[in-house]
Write an enzyme that holds these catalytic residues in place. Sequence first.
Site, PDB file in Angstrom:
ATOM      1  N   HIS A   1       0.850  -1.193   0.000  1.00 51.17           N
ATOM      2  CA  HIS A   1       0.000   0.000   0.000  1.00 51.17           C
ATOM      3  C   HIS A   1       0.888   1.247   0.000  1.00 51.17           C
ATOM      4  O   HIS A   1       2.022   1.208   0.491  1.00 51.17           O
ATOM      5  CB  HIS A   1      -0.900   0.018   1.244  1.00 51.17           C
TER       6      HIS A   1
ATOM      7  N   GLU B   1       0.948   3.922   1.778  1.00 53.30           N
ATOM      8  CA  GLU B   1       1.432   4.375   3.094  1.00 53.30           C
ATOM      9  C   GLU B   1       2.624   3.545   3.560  1.00 53.30           C
ATOM     10  O   GLU B   1       3.623   4.079   4.041  1.00 53.30           O
ATOM     11  CB  GLU B   1       0.330   4.256   4.155  1.00 53.30           C
TER      12      GLU B   1
ATOM     13  N   CYS C   1      -2.378  -0.123   7.376  1.00 54.55           N
ATOM     14  CA  CYS C   1      -1.623   1.127   7.261  1.00 54.55           C
ATOM     15  C   CYS C   1      -1.787   1.986   8.516  1.00 54.55           C
ATOM     16  O   CYS C   1      -0.830   2.616   8.964  1.00 54.55           O
ATOM     17  CB  CYS C   1      -2.041   1.880   6.013  1.00 54.55           C
TER      18      CYS C   1
END
Length: 144
Positions: free
Chosen positions: A47, A49, A80
Amino acid sequence: MELALAEAEKARGTADVPIGAVVVDADGQVIGRGHNEREATGDPTAHAEVLAIRDAARQVGEWRLTGCTLVVTLEPCTMCAGAIVLARLDRLVFGAYDEKAGAVGSLWDIVRDRRLNHRPEVVSGVMADEAGARLRDFFIGHRS
Ligand SMILES: [Zn+2]
């Protein structure tokens, strides 16, 4: 947020949902960048992040990102949000809310859970229209 949106742009034309993130240090310098690469890398944890946090930690040379702010175009998921707490980030700024998976107020509120030992300040809804429009464009494009 402009920089996070620019990161999200890098996913344009790929199979990945365009989500971008940057980590900014206390002096306002960008020390980490990432965009969602789950499809590109086949990594369920890739992801935006997480990639931006890893990039920033490499830059700083340690896991603690004290004094830093993470800016992301979409409300973080549970993973995250957990990574943001673990990285000891001081502040989280996000754009659009994610009503289906958001863990910073929508479905859960991981970063403000008093049972955890660190709670970053949260600024939400920053340029939410722009961030949301980008995601809508992506999903409309994939529906055909
Ligand atoms: Zn996530």
